[in-house]
Motif scaffolding. Structure first.
Motif, PDB file in Angstrom:
ATOM      1  N   PHE A 100       0.838  -1.204   0.000  1.00  0.00           N
ATOM      2  CA  PHE A 100       0.000   0.000   0.000  1.00  0.00           C
ATOM      3  C   PHE A 100       0.870   1.251   0.000  1.00  0.00           C
ATOM      4  O   PHE A 100       0.624   2.188  -0.758  1.00  0.00           O
ATOM      5  CB  PHE A 100      -0.918   0.009   1.224  1.00  0.00           C
ATOM      6  N   TYR A 101       1.900   1.276   0.853  1.00  0.00           N
ATOM      7  CA  TYR A 101       2.759   2.462   0.941  1.00  0.00           C
ATOM      8  C   TYR A 101       3.505   2.723  -0.368  1.00  0.00           C
ATOM      9  O   TYR A 101       3.909   3.856  -0.636  1.00  0.00           O
ATOM     10  CB  TYR A 101       3.753   2.310   2.094  1.00  0.00           C
ATOM     11  N   ASN A 102       3.673   1.701  -1.190  1.00  0.00           N
ATOM     12  CA  ASN A 102       4.364   1.860  -2.469  1.00  0.00           C
ATOM     13  C   ASN A 102       3.447   2.364  -3.591  1.00  0.00           C
ATOM     14  O   ASN A 102       3.916   2.647  -4.688  1.00  0.00           O
ATOM     15  CB  ASN A 102       5.007   0.534  -2.894  1.00  0.00           C
ATOM     16  N   LEU A 103       2.156   2.470  -3.308  1.00  0.00           N
ATOM     17  CA  LEU A 103       1.224   2.996  -4.307  1.00  0.00           C
ATOM     18  C   LEU A 103       1.514   4.465  -4.586  1.00  0.00           C
ATOM     19  O   LEU A 103       2.042   5.181  -3.724  1.00  0.00           O
ATOM     20  CB  LEU A 103      -0.218   2.859  -3.813  1.00  0.00           C
ATOM     21  N   PRO A 104       1.165   4.973  -5.757  1.00  0.00           N
ATOM     22  CA  PRO A 104       1.286   6.411  -6.024  1.00  0.00           C
ATOM     23  C   PRO A 104       0.461   7.208  -5.013  1.00  0.00           C
ATOM     24  O   PRO A 104      -0.587   6.743  -4.536  1.00  0.00           O
ATOM     25  CB  PRO A 104       0.717   6.557  -7.441  1.00  0.00           C
ATOM     26  N   ALA A 105       0.914   8.395  -4.708  1.00  0.00           N
ATOM     27  CA  ALA A 105       0.252   9.226  -3.698  1.00  0.00           C
ATOM     28  C   ALA A 105      -1.218   9.450  -4.041  1.00  0.00           C
ATOM     29  O   ALA A 105      -2.083   9.433  -3.149  1.00  0.00           O
ATOM     30  CB  ALA A 105       0.975  10.562  -3.561  1.00  0.00           C
ATOM     31  N   GLY A 106      -1.516   9.663  -5.322  1.00  0.00           N
ATOM     32  CA  GLY A 106      -2.888   9.904  -5.739  1.00  0.00           C
ATOM     33  C   GLY A 106      -3.795   8.725  -5.445  1.00  0.00           C
ATOM     34  O   GLY A 106      -4.941   8.901  -5.003  1.00  0.00           O
ATOM     35  N   LYS A 107      -3.293   7.514  -5.674  1.00  0.00           N
ATOM     36  CA  LYS A 107      -4.083   6.311  -5.432  1.00  0.00           C
ATOM     37  C   LYS A 107      -4.321   6.119  -3.937  1.00  0.00           C
ATOM     38  O   LYS A 107      -5.434   5.765  -3.514  1.00  0.00           O
ATOM     39  CB  LYS A 107      -3.360   5.091  -6.004  1.00  0.00           C
ATOM     40  N   LYS A 108      -3.290   6.351  -3.138  1.00  0.00           N
ATOM     41  CA  LYS A 108      -3.454   6.232  -1.690  1.00  0.00           C
ATOM     42  C   LYS A 108      -4.494   7.227  -1.187  1.00  0.00           C
ATOM     43  O   LYS A 108      -5.305   6.910  -0.305  1.00  0.00           O
ATOM     44  CB  LYS A 108      -2.111   6.467  -0.980  1.00  0.00           C
ATOM     45  N   ASN A 109      -4.477   8.420  -1.751  1.00  0.00           N
ATOM     46  CA  ASN A 109      -5.425   9.443  -1.322  1.00  0.00           C
ATOM     47  C   ASN A 109      -6.856   9.070  -1.686  1.00  0.00           C
ATOM     48  O   ASN A 109      -7.790   9.308  -0.902  1.00  0.00           O
ATOM     49  CB  ASN A 109      -5.067  10.790  -1.941  1.00  0.00           C
ATOM     50  N   ILE A 110      -7.052   8.476  -2.862  1.00  0.00           N
ATOM     51  CA  ILE A 110      -8.393   8.046  -3.285  1.00  0.00           C
ATOM     52  C   ILE A 110      -8.942   7.005  -2.306  1.00  0.00           C
ATOM     53  O   ILE A 110     -10.105   7.070  -1.889  1.00  0.00           O
ATOM     54  CB  ILE A 110      -8.356   7.473  -4.716  1.00  0.00           C
ATOM     55  N   THR A 145      -4.690  -6.954   0.090  1.00  0.00           N
ATOM     56  CA  THR A 145      -3.227  -6.923  -0.047  1.00  0.00           C
ATOM     57  C   THR A 145      -2.667  -5.632   0.554  1.00  0.00           C
ATOM     58  O   THR A 145      -1.464  -5.534   0.779  1.00  0.00           O
ATOM     59  CB  THR A 145      -2.787  -7.014  -1.527  1.00  0.00           C
ATOM     60  N   TYR A 146      -3.561  -4.649   0.794  1.00  0.00           N
ATOM     61  CA  TYR A 146      -3.142  -3.382   1.391  1.00  0.00           C
ATOM     62  C   TYR A 146      -3.391  -3.334   2.895  1.00  0.00           C
ATOM     63  O   TYR A 146      -2.607  -2.762   3.655  1.00  0.00           O
ATOM     64  CB  TYR A 146      -3.904  -2.209   0.754  1.00  0.00           C
ATOM     65  N   PHE A 147      -4.522  -3.942   3.315  1.00  0.00           N
ATOM     66  CA  PHE A 147      -4.944  -3.847   4.718  1.00  0.00           C
ATOM     67  C   PHE A 147      -5.426  -5.203   5.223  1.00  0.00           C
ATOM     68  O   PHE A 147      -6.003  -5.986   4.461  1.00  0.00           O
ATOM     69  CB  PHE A 147      -6.101  -2.845   4.873  1.00  0.00           C
ATOM     70  N   GLU A 148      -5.233  -5.430   6.513  1.00  0.00           N
ATOM     71  CA  GLU A 148      -5.753  -6.652   7.115  1.00  0.00           C
ATOM     72  C   GLU A 148      -7.260  -6.534   7.306  1.00  0.00           C
ATOM     73  O   GLU A 148      -8.001  -7.504   7.113  1.00  0.00           O
ATOM     74  CB  GLU A 148      -5.070  -6.901   8.458  1.00  0.00           C
ATOM     75  N   ASP A 149      -7.722  -5.361   7.701  1.00  0.00           N
ATOM     76  CA  ASP A 149      -9.152  -5.126   7.938  1.00  0.00           C
ATOM     77  C   ASP A 149      -9.382  -3.621   7.970  1.00  0.00           C
ATOM     78  O   ASP A 149      -8.482  -2.837   7.649  1.00  0.00           O
ATOM     79  CB  ASP A 149      -9.599  -5.773   9.257  1.00  0.00           C
ATOM     80  N   LYS A 150     -10.579  -3.199   8.353  1.00  0.00           N
ATOM     81  CA  LYS A 150     -10.882  -1.765   8.351  1.00  0.00           C
ATOM     82  C   LYS A 150     -10.182  -1.019   9.490  1.00  0.00           C
ATOM     83  O   LYS A 150     -10.027   0.194   9.427  1.00  0.00           O
ATOM     84  CB  LYS A 150     -12.394  -1.518   8.375  1.00  0.00           C
ATOM     85  N   HIS A 151      -9.740  -1.751  10.523  1.00  0.00           N
ATOM     86  CA  HIS A 151      -8.930  -1.112  11.563  1.00  0.00           C
ATOM     87  C   HIS A 151      -7.629  -0.562  10.959  1.00  0.00           C
ATOM     88  O   HIS A 151      -7.142   0.495  11.341  1.00  0.00           O
ATOM     89  CB  HIS A 151      -8.579  -2.101  12.682  1.00  0.00           C
ATOM     90  N   ASP A 152      -7.075  -1.335  10.025  1.00  0.00           N
ATOM     91  CA  ASP A 152      -5.811  -0.946   9.391  1.00  0.00           C
ATOM     92  C   ASP A 152      -5.941   0.357   8.610  1.00  0.00           C
ATOM     93  O   ASP A 152      -5.062   1.214   8.659  1.00  0.00           O
ATOM     94  CB  ASP A 152      -5.335  -2.053   8.440  1.00  0.00           C
ATOM     95  N   ILE A 153      -7.021   0.491   7.870  1.00  0.00           N
ATOM     96  CA  ILE A 153      -7.169   1.709   7.069  1.00  0.00           C
ATOM     97  C   ILE A 153      -7.501   2.900   7.962  1.00  0.00           C
ATOM     98  O   ILE A 153      -7.089   4.027   7.690  1.00  0.00           O
ATOM     99  CB  ILE A 153      -8.218   1.525   5.945  1.00  0.00           C
ATOM    100  N   LEU A 154      -8.195   2.656   9.079  1.00  0.00           N
ATOM    101  CA  LEU A 154      -8.437   3.732  10.046  1.00  0.00           C
ATOM    102  C   LEU A 154      -7.108   4.178  10.664  1.00  0.00           C
ATOM    103  O   LEU A 154      -6.869   5.375  10.847  1.00  0.00           O
ATOM    104  CB  LEU A 154      -9.396   3.254  11.133  1.00  0.00           C
ATOM    105  N   ALA A 155      -6.232   3.223  10.958  1.00  0.00           N
ATOM    106  CA  ALA A 155      -4.921   3.559  11.501  1.00  0.00           C
ATOM    107  C   ALA A 155      -4.139   4.429  10.524  1.00  0.00           C
ATOM    108  O   ALA A 155      -3.445   5.372  10.926  1.00  0.00           O
ATOM    109  CB  ALA A 155      -4.140   2.276  11.806  1.00  0.00           C
ATOM    110  N   ILE A 200      -5.429   6.491   8.304  1.00  0.00           N
ATOM    111  CA  ILE A 200      -6.028   7.825   8.322  1.00  0.00           C
ATOM    112  C   ILE A 200      -5.446   8.633   9.468  1.00  0.00           C
ATOM    113  O   ILE A 200      -5.059   9.797   9.301  1.00  0.00           O
ATOM    114  CB  ILE A 200      -7.562   7.726   8.443  1.00  0.00           C
ATOM    115  N   PHE A 201      -5.352   8.029  10.657  1.00  0.00           N
ATOM    116  CA  PHE A 201      -4.789   8.732  11.809  1.00  0.00           C
ATOM    117  C   PHE A 201      -3.304   9.045  11.596  1.00  0.00           C
ATOM    118  O   PHE A 201      -2.813  10.098  12.004  1.00  0.00           O
ATOM    119  CB  PHE A 201      -4.976   7.904  13.080  1.00  0.00           C
ATOM    120  N   GLU A 202      -2.608   8.117  10.971  1.00  0.00           N
ATOM    121  CA  GLU A 202      -1.186   8.341  10.686  1.00  0.00           C
ATOM    122  C   GLU A 202      -1.006   9.527   9.748  1.00  0.00           C
ATOM    123  O   GLU A 202      -0.146  10.395   9.963  1.00  0.00           O
ATOM    124  CB  GLU A 202      -0.590   7.086  10.045  1.00  0.00           C
TER     125      GLU A 202
END
Length: 206
Positions: A6-16, A51-61, A63-65
């Motif tokens: 996930f961190y290797n994705l382009p910035a635009g894709k991560k933002n979407i 492949t980017y996140f284990e669950d929705k807790h991961d994507i919330l983390a 966002i906080f990061e």
């Protein structure tokens, strides 16, 4: 936390992906948030999500990061602009951070705080949050001129910062209910800063 892929994705894709998740978390309580709606809004497959996140807790983390990184950058800019003066820094931060915070993020936070089943969310993030907070507090501490402080310890600074931000968040809550009161909110907040800085009692000459 998110995977390296996930961190290797382009910035635009991560933002979407981040914006899609924020919209879903802002619309419903966290326990009812749908991964299917997130991936549909982000335009990714379910397989890609996992492949980017284990669950929705991961994507919330994440966002906080992301918010934490923005917070740090904004604080350092405000401190530099204020020549390390804490009170001016806080004032600039109020203008450049609080009054520009997206309402979507505020609603997201309300959904997390208000949900009675969300203790698992905050506990899931608590260890990582503590690890993140300490470096940020150190950065804030080092950016401020403490020469006029009676207690110059980082512990005292941390207590003061927590009180200041508590008042700032109260102003933020007020602002999103009554955005037309922006000038009044700033005036009240500045009065509180004055009391924090100088106290309320008369100083007796010894």
């Amino acid at each position: 936390m998110p995977t390296e892929r996930f961190y290797n994705l382009p910035a635009g894709k991560k933002n979407i992906i981040k914006e899609a998740a924020m919209s879903e978390f802002a619309n419903v309580p966290f326990e009812k948030a749908s991964i299917n709606k997130i991936i549909k809004a982000a335009g990714i497959s379910r397989g890609s999500f996992y492949t980017y996140f284990e669950d929705k807790h991961d994507i919330l983390a994440y966002i906080f990061e992301d918010v934490g990184e923005h917070f740090q950058d904004t604080w350092e800019e405000c401190a530099k602009k204020s020549n390390g003066d804490l009170w001016k820094t806080i004032g600039h931060f109020m203008d450049e951070s609080v009054f520009t915070t997206k309402e979507k993020f505020i609603q997201l936070m309300k959904n997390i705080v208000d949900g009675v089943q969300l203790f698992g969310v905050t506990n899931h993030l608590s260890k990582e949050a503590i690890n993140e907070q300490l470096p940020i507090l150190n950065i804030m501490y080092e950016s401020i001129d403490k020469s006029k402080f009676k207690d110059q310890s980082i512990e005292a600074f941390g207590v003061l910062i927590s009180m200041l931000f508590f008042e700032m968040f109260k102003g933020l809550e007020w602002y999103f209910v009554h955005p037309e009161d922006k000038d009044k909110i700033k005036k009240v907040f500045n009065k509180k800063l004055e009391i924090f800085q100088y106290g309320i009692c008369k100083q007796e000459l010894i």
